[in-house]
Design an enzyme around this catalytic site. Structure first.
Site, PDB file in Angstrom:
ATOM      1  N   HIS A 109      -7.617   9.365  -1.976  1.00 39.47           N
ATOM      2  CA  HIS A 109      -6.953   9.368  -0.660  1.00 39.47           C
ATOM      3  C   HIS A 109      -7.832   9.965   0.442  1.00 39.47           C
ATOM      4  O   HIS A 109      -7.927   9.404   1.541  1.00 39.47           O
ATOM      5  CB  HIS A 109      -5.625  10.130  -0.782  1.00 39.47           C
ATOM      6  CG  HIS A 109      -4.584   9.707   0.184  1.00 39.47           C
ATOM      7  ND1 HIS A 109      -3.247   9.665  -0.117  1.00 39.47           N
ATOM      8  CD2 HIS A 109      -4.665   9.299   1.478  1.00 39.47           C
ATOM      9  CE1 HIS A 109      -2.565   9.248   0.942  1.00 39.47           C
ATOM     10  NE2 HIS A 109      -3.400   9.021   1.916  1.00 39.47           N
ATOM     11  N   ASP A 162       0.843  -1.205   0.000  1.00 37.02           N
ATOM     12  CA  ASP A 162       0.000   0.000   0.000  1.00 37.02           C
ATOM     13  C   ASP A 162       0.872   1.247   0.000  1.00 37.02           C
ATOM     14  O   ASP A 162       1.544   1.534   0.991  1.00 37.02           O
ATOM     15  CB  ASP A 162      -0.899   0.014   1.241  1.00 37.02           C
ATOM     16  CG  ASP A 162      -1.786   1.252   1.259  1.00 37.02           C
ATOM     17  OD1 ASP A 162      -2.854   1.203   0.614  1.00 37.02           O
ATOM     18  OD2 ASP A 162      -1.404   2.269   1.858  1.00 37.02           O
ATOM     19  N   LYS A 204      -2.700   5.902  -4.434  1.00 34.93           N
ATOM     20  CA  LYS A 204      -3.844   6.800  -4.163  1.00 34.93           C
ATOM     21  C   LYS A 204      -3.636   8.154  -4.821  1.00 34.93           C
ATOM     22  O   LYS A 204      -2.494   8.615  -4.911  1.00 34.93           O
ATOM     23  CB  LYS A 204      -4.001   7.014  -2.647  1.00 34.93           C
ATOM     24  CG  LYS A 204      -3.884   5.740  -1.824  1.00 34.93           C
ATOM     25  CD  LYS A 204      -4.069   5.961  -0.337  1.00 34.93           C
ATOM     26  CE  LYS A 204      -3.724   4.695   0.450  1.00 34.93           C
ATOM     27  NZ  LYS A 204      -2.319   4.579   0.849  1.00 34.93           N
ATOM     28  N   TYR A 223       3.219   9.687  -0.552  1.00 35.33           N
ATOM     29  CA  TYR A 223       4.320   9.094   0.215  1.00 35.33           C
ATOM     30  C   TYR A 223       5.678   9.298  -0.459  1.00 35.33           C
ATOM     31  O   TYR A 223       6.717   9.013   0.154  1.00 35.33           O
ATOM     32  CB  TYR A 223       4.100   7.589   0.462  1.00 35.33           C
ATOM     33  CG  TYR A 223       2.802   7.212   1.146  1.00 35.33           C
ATOM     34  CD1 TYR A 223       1.981   8.170   1.721  1.00 35.33           C
ATOM     35  CD2 TYR A 223       2.402   5.887   1.210  1.00 35.33           C
ATOM     36  CE1 TYR A 223       0.783   7.814   2.332  1.00 35.33           C
ATOM     37  CE2 TYR A 223       1.205   5.526   1.825  1.00 35.33           C
ATOM     38  CZ  TYR A 223       0.403   6.497   2.375  1.00 35.33           C
ATOM     39  OH  TYR A 223      -0.780   6.132   2.971  1.00 35.33           O
TER      40      TYR A 223
HETATM   41  P1  NDP Z   1       0.986   1.402  11.801  1.00 36.48           P
HETATM   42  O1  NDP Z   1      -0.140   1.384  12.753  1.00 36.48           O
HETATM   43  O2  NDP Z   1       1.094   0.349  10.769  1.00 36.48           O
HETATM   44  O3  NDP Z   1       2.316   1.458  12.680  1.00 36.48           O
HETATM   45  C1  NDP Z   1       3.585   1.593  12.107  1.00 36.48           C
HETATM   46  C2  NDP Z   1       4.593   1.846  13.236  1.00 36.48           C
HETATM   47  O4  NDP Z   1       4.632   0.729  14.116  1.00 36.48           O
HETATM   48  C3  NDP Z   1       5.993   2.062  12.732  1.00 36.48           C
HETATM   49  O5  NDP Z   1       6.600   3.023  13.573  1.00 36.48           O
HETATM   50  C4  NDP Z   1       6.665   0.692  12.920  1.00 36.48           C
HETATM   51  O6  NDP Z   1       8.032   0.872  13.142  1.00 36.48           O
HETATM   52  C5  NDP Z   1       5.940   0.175  14.147  1.00 36.48           C
HETATM   53  N1  NDP Z   1       5.756  -1.283  14.145  1.00 36.48           N
HETATM   54  C6  NDP Z   1       5.376  -2.067  13.112  1.00 36.48           C
HETATM   55  N2  NDP Z   1       5.263  -3.346  13.483  1.00 36.48           N
HETATM   56  C7  NDP Z   1       5.582  -3.393  14.786  1.00 36.48           C
HETATM   57  C8  NDP Z   1       5.645  -4.446  15.729  1.00 36.48           C
HETATM   58  N3  NDP Z   1       5.362  -5.703  15.401  1.00 36.48           N
HETATM   59  N4  NDP Z   1       6.016  -4.141  17.000  1.00 36.48           N
HETATM   60  C9  NDP Z   1       6.328  -2.854  17.355  1.00 36.48           C
HETATM   61  N5  NDP Z   1       6.270  -1.818  16.498  1.00 36.48           N
HETATM   62  C10 NDP Z   1       5.896  -2.082  15.220  1.00 36.48           C
HETATM   63  O7  NDP Z   1       0.986   2.886  11.148  1.00 36.48           O
HETATM   64  P2  NDP Z   1       0.866   3.552   9.737  1.00 36.48           P
HETATM   65  O8  NDP Z   1       0.342   4.917  10.014  1.00 36.48           O
HETATM   66  O9  NDP Z   1       2.116   3.435   8.962  1.00 36.48           O
HETATM   67  O10 NDP Z   1      -0.309   2.758   8.955  1.00 36.48           O
HETATM   68  C11 NDP Z   1      -0.075   1.633   8.152  1.00 36.48           C
HETATM   69  C12 NDP Z   1      -0.227   1.974   6.678  1.00 36.48           C
HETATM   70  O11 NDP Z   1      -1.538   2.460   6.408  1.00 36.48           O
HETATM   71  C13 NDP Z   1       0.676   3.116   6.183  1.00 36.48           C
HETATM   72  O12 NDP Z   1       2.028   2.729   6.047  1.00 36.48           O
HETATM   73  C14 NDP Z   1      -0.008   3.478   4.906  1.00 36.48           C
HETATM   74  O13 NDP Z   1       0.309   2.544   3.888  1.00 36.48           O
HETATM   75  C15 NDP Z   1      -1.480   3.375   5.308  1.00 36.48           C
HETATM   76  N6  NDP Z   1      -2.045   4.671   5.744  1.00 36.48           N
HETATM   77  C16 NDP Z   1      -3.068   5.206   4.991  1.00 36.48           C
HETATM   78  C17 NDP Z   1      -3.642   6.407   5.334  1.00 36.48           C
HETATM   79  C18 NDP Z   1      -4.729   6.963   4.506  1.00 36.48           C
HETATM   80  O14 NDP Z   1      -5.096   8.143   4.684  1.00 36.48           O
HETATM   81  N7  NDP Z   1      -5.288   6.208   3.591  1.00 36.48           N
HETATM   82  C19 NDP Z   1      -3.195   7.180   6.502  1.00 36.48           C
HETATM   83  C20 NDP Z   1      -2.144   6.525   7.260  1.00 36.48           C
HETATM   84  C21 NDP Z   1      -1.620   5.304   6.888  1.00 36.48           C
HETATM   85  P3  NDP Z   1       9.154   0.082  12.246  1.00 36.48           P
HETATM   86  O15 NDP Z   1       8.949   0.485  10.820  1.00 36.48           O
HETATM   87  O16 NDP Z   1      10.435   0.580  12.817  1.00 36.48           O
HETATM   88  O17 NDP Z   1       8.927  -1.385  12.483  1.00 36.48           O
END
Ligand code: NDP
Length: 276
Positions: free
Chosen positions: A113, A50, A80, A55
């Site tokens: 988006h 995604d 998006k 991004y």
């Molecule tokens: P998430 O809820 O997926 O959390 C991501 C964070 O959690 C990162 O800091 C990551 O760090 C950490 N993390 C991941 N796995 C673990 C784990 N197993 N244990 C501990 N920490 C963990 O947040 P996002 O906001 O990134 O949402 C996910 C995706 O949704 C986005 O990447 C994007 O693709 C989408 N999105 C879409 C939006 C929209 O408006 N349509 C808005 C926001 C997000 P690390 O990388 O260091 O592991």
């Protein structure tokens, strides 16, 4: 949703199979960081990515897809259209630009988006055109609330196949999920892991009983509630951890306990009054 394994899919209302687990890449840096994350994910079985024009890493996403041994047809790529590109003509151009950045022949899923007021209906017409021309396998929206979905559906030919919105234990929006399911719009969770804020006693306690982490409990809960999910990580160990959710099942009681953590608390903007 029939939950099987890391490559399992849900059937969208046009028959397209979408993996219910995907890798989110918001804030993953273009180039090596995003490419390595996607290759790690493919290697442990993920089949969906995604991204979004906003991004600024579509080039790396495309390079990761094109340089991996998996066939293009076995990978599901979502991007998006950003808010400033909404409107019919601008969306068509934004799509071409994304496809060009990605260096791909077609997209699996293209989403609006955010529901930009006064623009999203024209934007949707452009998505319908691109879909009817065969350039995208499925089209959908993101961050649409019930009234915005009703408004869109009242004046368009195609019902969105997906609605991607903020969803995690502190923000459940069960009415929105029910509405989507009633209209065969597949709901998909963004920020499922509360952006990494996982130090939560209830989730850890449920995890301990299943020998799983809080992150794994949440992602399993997503699937058992019928939500597709796209956790983000660029860390190979956590990418693997987030996919290791197919050897246990939450009980009905576990699910209700997690449902009760809801606080209607958003980490991101409210789609009813965002301003960007
Ligand atoms: P998430 O809820 O997926 O959390 C991501 C964070 O959690 C990162 O800091 C990551 O760090 C950490 N993390 C991941 N796995 C673990 C784990 N197993 N244990 C501990 N920490 C963990 O947040 P996002 O906001 O990134 O949402 C996910 C995706 O949704 C986005 O990447 C994007 O693709 C989408 N999105 C879409 C939006 C929209 O408006 N349509 C808005 C926001 C997000 P690390 O990388 O260091 O592991």
């Amino acid at each position: 949703m029939n939950i099987s394994d890391v490559q399992g899919t849900v059937t969208l209302h046009n028959g397209v199979q979408m993996p219910y687990l995907g890798l989110g890449v918001y804030k993953a840096k273009d180039g090596k960081e995003v490419i390595n994350a996607i290759h790690s994910a493919f290697d442990c079985g993920y089949r969906a990515i995604d991204t979004a024009a906003m991004y600024k890493n579509e080039a790396g996403v495309g390079e990761a897809v094109n340089s991996h041994k998996l066939d293009r047809k076995d990978v599901f790529v979502t991007t998006k259209v950003w808010n400033s590109d909404q409107g019919y003509d601008k969306t068509i151009k934004a799509f071409e630009s994304s496809l060009n950045e990605l260096n791909l022949e077609y997209l699996d899923l293209y989403l609006i988006h955010w529901p930009v007021k006064g623009k999203y209906k024209e934007t949707w017409k452009a998505l319908e055109t691109l879909y009817n021309d065969g350039k995208i396998k499925a089209i959908g929206v993101s961050n649409f609330l019930i009234d915005q979905l009703e408004d869109l559906m009242g004046s368009s030919d195609i019902v969105p196949m997906v609605n991607q919105f903020e969803f995690h234990p502190k923000l459940i929006q069960q009415d929105l999920i029910n509405f989507c399911q009633k209209h065969q719009i597949q709901p998909q969770a963004w920020s499922p892991l509360m952006q990494g804020d996982l130090n939560h006693a209830t989730l850890k306690e449920i995890g301990a009983r299943h020998n799983k982490t809080a992150a794994q409990v949440i992602l399993r809960w997503d699937l058992q509630k019928g939500m597709a999910t796209i956790p983000k990580s660029t860390n190979p160990g956590r990418i693997k951890e987030n996919s290791d959710i197919f050897d246990f099942e939450l009980s009905e009681e576990d699910i209700q306990t997690i449902d009760q953590l809801n606080q209607n608390r958003r980490l991101g903007p409210n789609p009813a009054n965002f301003n960007f």
